[in-house]
Design a protein around this motif. Structure first.
Motif, PDB file in Angstrom:
ATOM      1  N   UNK A  87       0.849  -1.193   0.000  1.00 50.33           N
ATOM      2  CA  UNK A  87       0.000   0.000   0.000  1.00 50.33           C
ATOM      3  C   UNK A  87       0.884   1.242   0.000  1.00 50.33           C
ATOM      4  N   UNK A  88       0.539   2.192  -0.835  1.00 50.55           N
ATOM      5  CA  UNK A  88       1.329   3.419  -0.950  1.00 50.55           C
ATOM      6  C   UNK A  88       1.189   4.265   0.310  1.00 50.55           C
ATOM      7  N   UNK A  89       2.278   4.923   0.687  1.00 51.78           N
ATOM      8  CA  UNK A  89       2.247   5.766   1.879  1.00 51.78           C
ATOM      9  C   UNK A  89       1.345   6.978   1.705  1.00 51.78           C
ATOM     10  N   UNK A  90       0.999   7.299   0.482  1.00 50.78           N
ATOM     11  CA  UNK A  90       0.098   8.414   0.240  1.00 50.78           C
ATOM     12  C   UNK A  90      -1.353   7.979   0.101  1.00 50.78           C
ATOM     13  N   UNK A  91      -1.671   6.757   0.519  1.00 46.92           N
ATOM     14  CA  UNK A  91      -3.030   6.246   0.391  1.00 46.92           C
ATOM     15  C   UNK A  91      -4.011   7.139   1.157  1.00 46.92           C
ATOM     16  N   UNK A  92      -5.205   7.308   0.604  1.00 42.19           N
ATOM     17  CA  UNK A  92      -6.232   8.101   1.272  1.00 42.19           C
ATOM     18  C   UNK A  92      -6.515   7.539   2.656  1.00 42.19           C
ATOM     19  N   UNK A  93      -6.543   8.385   3.661  1.00 41.51           N
ATOM     20  CA  UNK A  93      -6.701   7.935   5.046  1.00 41.51           C
ATOM     21  C   UNK A  93      -8.022   7.196   5.243  1.00 41.51           C
ATOM     22  N   UNK A  94      -9.094   7.704   4.671  1.00 40.15           N
ATOM     23  CA  UNK A  94     -10.402   7.056   4.841  1.00 40.15           C
ATOM     24  C   UNK A  94     -10.418   5.672   4.202  1.00 40.15           C
ATOM     25  N   UNK A  95      -9.761   5.531   3.060  1.00 39.90           N
ATOM     26  CA  UNK A  95      -9.667   4.235   2.409  1.00 39.90           C
ATOM     27  C   UNK A  95      -8.857   3.267   3.274  1.00 39.90           C
ATOM     28  N   UNK A  96      -7.776   3.764   3.840  1.00 36.63           N
ATOM     29  CA  UNK A  96      -6.941   2.928   4.707  1.00 36.63           C
ATOM     30  C   UNK A  96      -7.725   2.470   5.936  1.00 36.63           C
ATOM     31  N   UNK A  97      -8.535   3.343   6.495  1.00 36.91           N
ATOM     32  CA  UNK A  97      -9.358   2.990   7.652  1.00 36.91           C
ATOM     33  C   UNK A  97     -10.402   1.926   7.280  1.00 36.91           C
ATOM     34  N   UNK A  98     -10.934   2.020   6.068  1.00 35.54           N
ATOM     35  CA  UNK A  98     -11.891   1.004   5.616  1.00 35.54           C
ATOM     36  C   UNK A  98     -11.230  -0.368   5.537  1.00 35.54           C
ATOM     37  N   UNK A  99      -9.984  -0.389   5.072  1.00 33.34           N
ATOM     38  CA  UNK A  99      -9.255  -1.654   4.966  1.00 33.34           C
ATOM     39  C   UNK A  99      -8.937  -2.247   6.336  1.00 33.34           C
ATOM     40  N   UNK A 100      -8.921  -1.415   7.361  1.00 27.36           N
ATOM     41  CA  UNK A 100      -8.539  -1.893   8.694  1.00 27.36           C
ATOM     42  C   UNK A 100      -9.719  -2.388   9.512  1.00 27.36           C
ATOM     43  N   UNK A 101     -10.934  -1.912   9.223  1.00 26.43           N
ATOM     44  CA  UNK A 101     -12.107  -2.278  10.014  1.00 26.43           C
ATOM     45  C   UNK A 101     -12.701  -3.596   9.524  1.00 26.43           C
ATOM     46  N   UNK A 102     -13.218  -4.389  10.466  1.00 25.83           N
ATOM     47  CA  UNK A 102     -13.781  -5.689  10.091  1.00 25.83           C
ATOM     48  C   UNK A 102     -15.223  -5.578   9.613  1.00 25.83           C
ATOM     49  N   UNK A 103     -15.927  -4.461   9.942  1.00 28.11           N
ATOM     50  CA  UNK A 103     -17.333  -4.384   9.588  1.00 28.11           C
ATOM     51  C   UNK A 103     -17.893  -2.988   9.531  1.00 28.11           C
ATOM     52  N   UNK A 104     -17.299  -2.129   8.712  1.00 28.54           N
ATOM     53  CA  UNK A 104     -17.837  -0.768   8.597  1.00 28.54           C
ATOM     54  C   UNK A 104     -18.836  -0.644   7.451  1.00 28.54           C
ATOM     55  N   UNK A 105     -19.024  -1.744   6.694  1.00 24.71           N
ATOM     56  CA  UNK A 105     -19.999  -1.780   5.590  1.00 24.71           C
ATOM     57  C   UNK A 105     -19.688  -0.755   4.490  1.00 24.71           C
ATOM     58  N   UNK A 106     -18.431  -0.351   4.409  1.00 22.46           N
ATOM     59  CA  UNK A 106     -18.028   0.602   3.380  1.00 22.46           C
ATOM     60  C   UNK A 106     -17.389  -0.134   2.204  1.00 22.46           C
ATOM     61  N   UNK A 107     -17.703   0.287   1.010  1.00 18.32           N
ATOM     62  CA  UNK A 107     -17.147  -0.348  -0.182  1.00 18.32           C
ATOM     63  C   UNK A 107     -15.713   0.118  -0.394  1.00 18.32           C
ATOM     64  N   UNK A 108     -14.842  -0.839  -0.698  1.00 21.77           N
ATOM     65  CA  UNK A 108     -13.452  -0.518  -0.973  1.00 21.77           C
ATOM     66  C   UNK A 108     -13.230  -0.557  -2.475  1.00 21.77           C
ATOM     67  N   UNK A 109     -12.799   0.552  -3.044  1.00 22.16           N
ATOM     68  CA  UNK A 109     -12.471   0.625  -4.457  1.00 22.16           C
ATOM     69  C   UNK A 109     -11.034   0.151  -4.638  1.00 22.16           C
ATOM     70  N   UNK A 110     -10.873  -1.091  -5.067  1.00 27.28           N
ATOM     71  CA  UNK A 110      -9.542  -1.679  -5.145  1.00 27.28           C
ATOM     72  C   UNK A 110      -8.678  -0.996  -6.212  1.00 27.28           C
ATOM     73  N   UNK A 111      -9.278  -0.245  -7.131  1.00 27.32           N
ATOM     74  CA  UNK A 111      -8.489   0.471  -8.123  1.00 27.32           C
ATOM     75  C   UNK A 111      -7.692   1.613  -7.515  1.00 27.32           C
ATOM     76  N   UNK A 112      -8.066   2.000  -6.276  1.00 32.43           N
ATOM     77  CA  UNK A 112      -7.368   3.093  -5.594  1.00 32.43           C
ATOM     78  C   UNK A 112      -6.175   2.588  -4.796  1.00 32.43           C
ATOM     79  N   UNK A 113      -6.008   1.280  -4.692  1.00 27.48           N
ATOM     80  CA  UNK A 113      -4.925   0.738  -3.861  1.00 27.48           C
ATOM     81  C   UNK A 113      -3.595   0.787  -4.605  1.00 27.48           C
TER      82      UNK A 113
END
Length: 305
Positions: free
Chosen positions: A279-305
């Motif tokens: 993961x890039x160090x400049x990754x969007x913080x909100x996207x990174x938080x989504x990847x860390x939570x087990x159940x926030x029900x947020x969609x992860x756009x894998x094209x942004x990784x």
């Protein structure tokens, strides 16, 4: 009869200097390529380390029907997630050497706590070593720096101290899956609880280490670096990381709570399905938080990784 003197060709001083200059230029051109090749090999080894840890994590889950606790206690008698994975990484001898009735820094636990395991060290940062301090309840250490270290951390979630109510030091029965990661203090998460999907929730990653914490109190450098005994459970900054601050783009970042690495511009992470991604160090913080939570029900756009 006089012998003719032979005229033997030789370098002039100017020619010698030209040759030396050419060699210098060639070395200057080759060194970066050699260093880049070596770093590529180190990155590959780091990725493989996390791959092995991820596979051990899956085997642990298959055996125990849950992922390991990030920390089993808050005192110097417990162990970390890394120690719990040892039997699944062909390190059963180290695991079985532990006496749970003794403090982790007791000489009876020397083999268990002071045996470095190469898979837990990123070669871009350092080689295996037993040169870390044990925690002493946030006081100057009373024991030599002989504990095994490590360069990876478990994903606690948005916040480092997810898992227990800080004021009471009791497990949190009202855990919020929208902010919790899969491995935290007292955790007992299983795959069915990961509503966001195993392939988009990371479990482990490289951790940032504060190189120069400034005015650290005497004999507490490792504490302020967040880099203490890796197999012990009493120092959260050593074995856990959070996602709230994202990934540091500045290597001089002073936070002991963030993931990060010695690689240029990215860090490796092992996901719950077993795959490893950078993961890039400049990754969007909100996207990174989504990847860390087990159940926030947020969609992860894998094209942004």
């Amino acid at each position: 009869m006089l012998r003719r003197r032979l005229n033997r060709p030789a370098f002039t001083l100017v020619e010698l200097l030209v040759v030396i200059a050419i060699i210098g230029v060639l070395v200057g051109l080759l060194l970066p390529a050699i260093q880049a090749a070596r770093e590529a090999a180190r990155r590959s080894q780091c990725l493989n380390n996390l791959k092995q840890q991820g596979l051990a994590l899956q085997t642990y889950h298959d055996t125990k029907r849950r992922y390991p606790m990030g920390r089993s206690t808050l005192n110097p008698f417990g162990v970390s997630w890394a120690f719990e994975l040892l039997p699944f990484m062909e390190q059963i001898a180290i695991y079985e050497a532990r006496d749970p009735k003794k403090r982790v820094d007791d000489s009876a636990n020397a083999t268990a706590m002071r045996s470095p395991v190469e898979t837990f060290f990123c070669p871009s940062r350092r080689g295996p070593g037993a040169d870390r301090d044990f925690d002493n309840d946030d006081q100057p250490t009373l024991t030599p720096a002989v504990a095994a270290g490590g360069d990876y951390a478990a994903n606690a979630g948005h916040h480092l101290l997810v898992g227990f109510i800080e004021d009471t030091r009791e497990p949190d029965s009202n855990l919020n899956p929208a902010t919790a990661g899969p491995i935290f203090t007292y955790s007992s998460i299983n795959a069915r609880q990961v509503g966001d999907g195993l392939s988009t929730t990371f479990a482990l990653g490289e951790r940032h280490i504060v190189e120069d914490p400034g005015e650290a109190r005497e004999n507490m450098l490792h504490y302020y670096q967040g880099d203490m005994a890796f197999f012990a459970s009493d120092n959260p900054n050593t074995v856990l990381r959070e996602s709230e601050e994202g990934l540091p783009e500045d290597p001089q970042n002073q936070s002991r709570d963030v993931f990060g690495s010695e690689h240029s511009s990215f860090s490796h992470f092992a996901f719950l399905d077993g795959h490893v991604s950078a993961l890039k160090h400049g990754i969007d913080v909100e996207l990174f938080k989504r990847l860390s939570a087990i159940g926030d029900d947020q969609i992860v756009d894998e094209s942004q990784l």
